[in-house]
Design a protein around this motif. Sequence first.
Motif, PDB file in Angstrom:
ATOM      1  N   LEU A  27       0.833  -1.213   0.000  1.00 31.49           N
ATOM      2  CA  LEU A  27       0.000   0.000   0.000  1.00 31.49           C
ATOM      3  C   LEU A  27       0.862   1.255   0.000  1.00 31.49           C
ATOM      4  N   ILE A  28       1.862   1.302   0.857  1.00 30.97           N
ATOM      5  CA  ILE A  28       2.737   2.482   0.942  1.00 30.97           C
ATOM      6  C   ILE A  28       3.500   2.690  -0.362  1.00 30.97           C
ATOM      7  N   VAL A  29       4.096   1.624  -0.900  1.00 32.88           N
ATOM      8  CA  VAL A  29       4.840   1.757  -2.160  1.00 32.88           C
ATOM      9  C   VAL A  29       3.903   2.170  -3.287  1.00 32.88           C
ATOM     10  N   GLY A  30       2.707   1.585  -3.330  1.00 34.77           N
ATOM     11  CA  GLY A  30       1.733   1.959  -4.351  1.00 34.77           C
ATOM     12  C   GLY A  30       1.347   3.424  -4.262  1.00 34.77           C
ATOM     13  N   ILE A  31       1.115   3.917  -3.066  1.00 37.66           N
ATOM     14  CA  ILE A  31       0.778   5.334  -2.879  1.00 37.66           C
ATOM     15  C   ILE A  31       1.956   6.211  -3.291  1.00 37.66           C
ATOM     16  N   LEU A  32       3.161   5.827  -2.913  1.00 39.33           N
ATOM     17  CA  LEU A  32       4.343   6.601  -3.305  1.00 39.33           C
ATOM     18  C   LEU A  32       4.476   6.674  -4.825  1.00 39.33           C
ATOM     19  N   ILE A  33       4.230   5.548  -5.508  1.00 39.35           N
ATOM     20  CA  ILE A  33       4.299   5.544  -6.974  1.00 39.35           C
ATOM     21  C   ILE A  33       3.263   6.486  -7.566  1.00 39.35           C
ATOM     22  N   LEU A  34       2.053   6.499  -7.003  1.00 32.35           N
ATOM     23  CA  LEU A  34       0.986   7.335  -7.556  1.00 32.35           C
ATOM     24  C   LEU A  34       1.153   8.813  -7.210  1.00 32.35           C
ATOM     25  N   VAL A  35       1.683   9.115  -6.022  1.00 29.70           N
ATOM     26  CA  VAL A  35       1.820  10.511  -5.588  1.00 29.70           C
ATOM     27  C   VAL A  35       3.115  11.129  -6.104  1.00 29.70           C
ATOM     28  N   LEU A 159       2.786   1.511 -17.488  1.00 32.65           N
ATOM     29  CA  LEU A 159       3.107   0.341 -16.670  1.00 32.65           C
ATOM     30  C   LEU A 159       3.415   0.743 -15.224  1.00 32.65           C
ATOM     31  N   TRP A 160       4.119   1.865 -15.043  1.00 35.58           N
ATOM     32  CA  TRP A 160       4.463   2.349 -13.700  1.00 35.58           C
ATOM     33  C   TRP A 160       3.201   2.706 -12.930  1.00 35.58           C
ATOM     34  N   TRP A 161       2.270   3.426 -13.590  1.00 35.97           N
ATOM     35  CA  TRP A 161       1.005   3.788 -12.939  1.00 35.97           C
ATOM     36  C   TRP A 161       0.179   2.542 -12.626  1.00 35.97           C
ATOM     37  N   LEU A 162       0.136   1.586 -13.554  1.00 34.94           N
ATOM     38  CA  LEU A 162      -0.597   0.343 -13.295  1.00 34.94           C
ATOM     39  C   LEU A 162       0.007  -0.416 -12.119  1.00 34.94           C
ATOM     40  N   LEU A 163       1.334  -0.396 -12.014  1.00 29.01           N
ATOM     41  CA  LEU A 163       1.992  -1.020 -10.867  1.00 29.01           C
ATOM     42  C   LEU A 163       1.556  -0.333  -9.577  1.00 29.01           C
ATOM     43  N   GLY A 164       1.554   0.998  -9.573  1.00 26.29           N
ATOM     44  CA  GLY A 164       1.135   1.734  -8.379  1.00 26.29           C
ATOM     45  C   GLY A 164      -0.290   1.424  -7.985  1.00 26.29           C
ATOM     46  N   ILE A 165      -1.201   1.439  -8.958  1.00 29.86           N
ATOM     47  CA  ILE A 165      -2.610   1.139  -8.688  1.00 29.86           C
ATOM     48  C   ILE A 165      -2.756  -0.291  -8.177  1.00 29.86           C
ATOM     49  N   SER A 166      -2.058  -1.221  -8.821  1.00 34.33           N
ATOM     50  CA  SER A 166      -2.123  -2.626  -8.405  1.00 34.33           C
ATOM     51  C   SER A 166      -1.626  -2.803  -6.979  1.00 34.33           C
ATOM     52  N   LEU A 167      -0.528  -2.140  -6.643  1.00 32.43           N
ATOM     53  CA  LEU A 167       0.012  -2.267  -5.287  1.00 32.43           C
ATOM     54  C   LEU A 167      -0.945  -1.706  -4.246  1.00 32.43           C
ATOM     55  N   VAL A 168      -1.609  -0.590  -4.553  1.00 35.94           N
ATOM     56  CA  VAL A 168      -2.581  -0.029  -3.615  1.00 35.94           C
ATOM     57  C   VAL A 168      -3.730  -1.015  -3.409  1.00 35.94           C
ATOM     58  N   VAL A 169      -4.296  -1.518  -4.508  1.00 35.24           N
ATOM     59  CA  VAL A 169      -5.435  -2.441  -4.413  1.00 35.24           C
ATOM     60  C   VAL A 169      -5.024  -3.722  -3.691  1.00 35.24           C
ATOM     61  N   LEU A 170      -3.907  -4.313  -4.112  1.00 38.79           N
ATOM     62  CA  LEU A 170      -3.465  -5.556  -3.479  1.00 38.79           C
ATOM     63  C   LEU A 170      -3.062  -5.339  -2.024  1.00 38.79           C
TER      64      LEU A 170
END
Length: 186
Positions: A27-35, A159-170
């Motif tokens: 969740l934290i890594v996903g949020i960092l990628i998105l923000v 792909l980077w944004w999809l990774l971020g979204i995926s990490l947040v959801v997962l």
Amino acid sequence: MSTGTAAGKSAVNGIRTAFGVGGLIALIVGILILVWPGKTAVVVTAIIAIYAIVAGLVYAGIGIFSKSLGGWGRVGNIVLGIVFIVAGIIAFMNLQTTKDWLFIFIAILVGIMWIVEGVVSLTTLGSSSSKGWTVFYAIISIIAGIVLLFSPIWGALVLWWLLGISLVVLGIIQIVRAFTFTGRAA
């Protein structure tokens, strides 16, 4: 309380903790990628550069100190170690440029893999029980691969944004699992 029950409860708590910690990290890594996508990518690049340097030191150490390797094995490990160390140092000299090249490389690699995957799917068409879906999958895979090859920068960003979204959801799902896991078989 019996020993078996205590051990079972301890195992369940361990699994719940692992789910929770793993979910929180995702969740934290996903949020960092998105923000902060750019800054997070630079940090990931720095982590890869650190890994390269550490791996290089390990390989060089194996080559220098190993008693069981022959001459060529030792030389090979030392050379590989030097290559890793130099790559890590070059990456650190300009993390921004290294990040850009790394993203383009990954996008091109994924594009090639998707094209190959689509072609391989077509080669299995004769034995496929769902020919329509196989052809559809192959076409989408090949088109997606070609798009990535012709626009790797755009593809890398997506792909980077999809990774971020995926990490947040997962991550959220894993945290929920941590609170709901009972250890009973489903």
